[in-house]
Design a protein around this motif. Sequence first.
Motif, mmCIF file in Angstrom:
data_model
loop_
_atom_site.group_PDB
_atom_site.id
_atom_site.type_symbol
_atom_site.label_atom_id
_atom_site.label_comp_id
_atom_site.label_asym_id
_atom_site.label_seq_id
_atom_site.Cartn_x
_atom_site.Cartn_y
_atom_site.Cartn_z
ATOM 1 N N GLU A 229 11.133 -1.875 -10.957
ATOM 2 C CA GLU A 229 9.888 -2.564 -11.306
ATOM 3 C C GLU A 229 9.889 -4.044 -10.946
ATOM 4 O OE1 GLU A 229 8.988 -1.565 -15.383
ATOM 5 O OE2 GLU A 229 8.394 0.448 -14.808
ATOM 6 N N VAL A 230 10.664 -4.412 -9.918
ATOM 7 C CA VAL A 230 10.683 -5.784 -9.407
ATOM 8 C C VAL A 230 10.463 -5.734 -7.898
ATOM 9 C CG1 VAL A 230 12.091 -7.847 -9.020
ATOM 10 C CG2 VAL A 230 12.201 -6.652 -11.209
ATOM 11 N N LEU A 231 9.549 -6.560 -7.439
ATOM 12 C CA LEU A 231 9.318 -6.731 -6.015
ATOM 13 C C LEU A 231 9.901 -8.085 -5.631
ATOM 14 C CD1 LEU A 231 7.909 -5.770 -3.365
ATOM 15 C CD2 LEU A 231 5.992 -7.213 -4.079
ATOM 16 N N ARG A 232 10.770 -8.083 -4.623
ATOM 17 C CA ARG A 232 11.418 -9.314 -4.179
ATOM 18 C C ARG A 232 11.020 -9.579 -2.728
ATOM 19 N NH1 ARG A 232 16.556 -12.059 -5.665
ATOM 20 N NH2 ARG A 232 17.346 -13.101 -3.816
ATOM 21 N N ILE A 233 10.584 -10.798 -2.480
ATOM 22 C CA ILE A 233 10.260 -11.271 -1.137
ATOM 23 C C ILE A 233 11.408 -12.171 -0.708
ATOM 24 C CG2 ILE A 233 8.675 -12.661 0.248
ATOM 25 C CD1 ILE A 233 6.559 -12.108 -1.978
ATOM 26 N N GLU A 234 11.917 -11.956 0.497
ATOM 27 C CA GLU A 234 12.982 -12.808 1.029
ATOM 28 C C GLU A 234 12.619 -13.271 2.430
ATOM 29 O OE1 GLU A 234 16.756 -10.478 -1.042
ATOM 30 O OE2 GLU A 234 16.603 -10.559 1.150
ATOM 31 N N VAL A 235 12.883 -14.542 2.703
ATOM 32 C CA VAL A 235 12.740 -15.082 4.048
ATOM 33 C C VAL A 235 14.080 -15.711 4.412
ATOM 34 C CG1 VAL A 235 11.539 -16.709 5.536
ATOM 35 C CG2 VAL A 235 10.261 -15.430 3.816
ATOM 36 N N HIS A 236 14.727 -15.141 5.427
ATOM 37 C CA HIS A 236 16.032 -15.607 5.893
ATOM 38 C C HIS A 236 15.803 -16.462 7.135
ATOM 39 C CE1 HIS A 236 18.325 -12.117 3.902
ATOM 40 N NE2 HIS A 236 17.048 -11.929 3.603
ATOM 41 N N ASP A 237 16.280 -17.701 7.126
ATOM 42 C CA ASP A 237 16.176 -18.532 8.321
ATOM 43 C C ASP A 237 17.514 -19.201 8.602
ATOM 44 O OD1 ASP A 237 16.346 -21.316 7.284
ATOM 45 O OD2 ASP A 237 14.423 -20.878 6.337
ATOM 46 N N SER A 238 17.644 -19.774 9.773
ATOM 47 C CA SER A 238 18.915 -20.377 10.175
ATOM 48 C C SER A 238 18.895 -21.892 10.120
ATOM 49 C CB SER A 238 19.293 -19.904 11.583
ATOM 50 O OG SER A 238 18.261 -20.231 12.493
ATOM 51 N N GLY A 239 17.859 -22.463 9.518
ATOM 52 C CA GLY A 239 17.762 -23.912 9.431
ATOM 53 C C GLY A 239 18.632 -24.487 8.329
ATOM 54 N N SER A 240 18.896 -25.772 8.447
ATOM 55 C CA SER A 240 19.689 -26.455 7.424
ATOM 56 C C SER A 240 18.776 -26.986 6.323
ATOM 57 C CB SER A 240 20.469 -27.605 8.057
ATOM 58 O OG SER A 240 19.563 -28.545 8.603
ATOM 59 N N GLY A 241 19.379 -27.492 5.278
ATOM 60 C CA GLY A 241 18.615 -28.086 4.187
ATOM 61 C C GLY A 241 18.189 -27.060 3.161
ATOM 62 N N LEU A 242 17.961 -27.559 1.958
ATOM 63 C CA LEU A 242 17.511 -26.701 0.863
ATOM 64 C C LEU A 242 16.089 -27.074 0.473
ATOM 65 C CD1 LEU A 242 20.691 -26.663 -1.391
ATOM 66 C CD2 LEU A 242 19.876 -24.889 0.164
ATOM 67 N N PRO A 243 15.200 -26.097 0.437
ATOM 68 C CA PRO A 243 13.820 -26.388 0.044
ATOM 69 C C PRO A 243 13.739 -26.783 -1.429
ATOM 70 C CG PRO A 243 14.098 -24.037 0.478
ATOM 71 C CD PRO A 243 15.402 -24.696 0.774
ATOM 72 N N GLN A 244 12.840 -27.705 -1.711
ATOM 73 C CA GLN A 244 12.617 -28.166 -3.076
ATOM 74 C C GLN A 244 11.130 -28.370 -3.299
ATOM 75 O OE1 GLN A 244 14.835 -31.730 -3.835
ATOM 76 N NE2 GLN A 244 16.686 -30.936 -2.889
ATOM 77 N N CYS B 34 11.466 -14.940 -3.784
ATOM 78 C CA CYS B 34 10.723 -14.955 -5.046
ATOM 79 C C CYS B 34 10.575 -13.511 -5.512
ATOM 80 C CB CYS B 34 9.379 -15.665 -4.923
ATOM 81 S SG CYS B 34 8.171 -14.887 -3.859
ATOM 82 N N GLU B 35 10.374 -13.356 -6.815
ATOM 83 C CA GLU B 35 10.280 -12.024 -7.419
ATOM 84 C C GLU B 35 9.047 -11.907 -8.300
ATOM 85 O OE1 GLU B 35 13.932 -11.363 -9.557
ATOM 86 O OE2 GLU B 35 15.038 -10.920 -7.714
ATOM 87 N N PHE B 36 8.534 -10.675 -8.341
ATOM 88 C CA PHE B 36 7.388 -10.321 -9.166
ATOM 89 C C PHE B 36 7.720 -9.068 -9.964
ATOM 90 C CE2 PHE B 36 5.662 -12.632 -5.647
ATOM 91 C CZ PHE B 36 4.601 -13.354 -6.177
ATOM 92 N N ARG C 54 0.843 -1.202 0.000
ATOM 93 C CA ARG C 54 0.000 0.000 0.000
ATOM 94 C C ARG C 54 0.878 1.251 0.000
ATOM 95 N NH1 ARG C 54 -3.040 -0.887 4.551
ATOM 96 N NH2 ARG C 54 -4.371 -2.255 3.334
ATOM 97 N N ASP C 55 1.907 1.265 0.840
ATOM 98 C CA ASP C 55 2.805 2.401 0.940
ATOM 99 C C ASP C 55 3.535 2.671 -0.383
ATOM 100 O OD1 ASP C 55 4.073 4.465 2.514
ATOM 101 O OD2 ASP C 55 5.870 3.202 2.572
ATOM 102 N N TRP C 56 3.886 1.605 -1.090
ATOM 103 C CA TRP C 56 4.604 1.737 -2.359
ATOM 104 C C TRP C 56 3.659 1.847 -3.556
ATOM 105 C CZ3 TRP C 56 8.227 -2.897 -0.985
ATOM 106 C CH2 TRP C 56 9.198 -2.460 -0.059
ATOM 107 N N SER C 57 2.353 1.899 -3.326
ATOM 108 C CA SER C 57 1.332 1.977 -4.378
ATOM 109 C C SER C 57 1.424 0.811 -5.351
ATOM 110 C CB SER C 57 1.443 3.308 -5.137
ATOM 111 O OG SER C 57 1.231 4.386 -4.264
ATOM 112 N N ILE C 58 1.650 -0.370 -4.803
ATOM 113 C CA ILE C 58 1.679 -1.581 -5.630
ATOM 114 C C ILE C 58 0.403 -2.356 -5.353
ATOM 115 C CG2 ILE C 58 2.845 -3.759 -6.115
ATOM 116 C CD1 ILE C 58 5.439 -2.446 -5.109
#
Length: 142
Positions: free
Chosen positions: A76-91, A126-128, A34-38
């Motif tokens: 013109e790209v919105l990027r969502i990031e979630v940083h965690d300290s767990g092991s393993g790679l999501p698939q 992920c990016e939009f 809302r703040d960024w008018s997206i």
Amino acid sequence: MNETTQLPLVRERFYRRDRRSVPAAREFARWALRDWSIGERADDVLLCVSELATNALVHGVPAGRGFLFALRYGEEVLRIEVHDSGSGLPQIREPDGESGRGLLLVAALADKWGVGEREPGKIVWCEFAVVEGGAPSCGVTS
């Protein structure tokens, strides 16, 4: 010619390992959009926020820890990031009953997604592609 580089707009917040963190991250994202008018693709963005935050809580955040949630917007790209300290790679995997659909949804809705390294843990992102001031979508207005 005097060119300026537009730095991305950033919003970050840390969340504890708590089930209330997912709706809190989604509301935080709604506020930033809302703040960024997206408004364009807002429903898809908010669903991906929920899925990535949920995955972090279920699979990536050890007891007593939390995750960093970040939104970055620029060029013109919105990027969502979630940083965690767990092991393993999501698939992406085959859904199993009610679980296993999170990354499948993220891959279907976002333009790009991936996993980056951090120590300890990982960054799932992920990016939009969005246009500033795009037409508002369900629930997000300027």
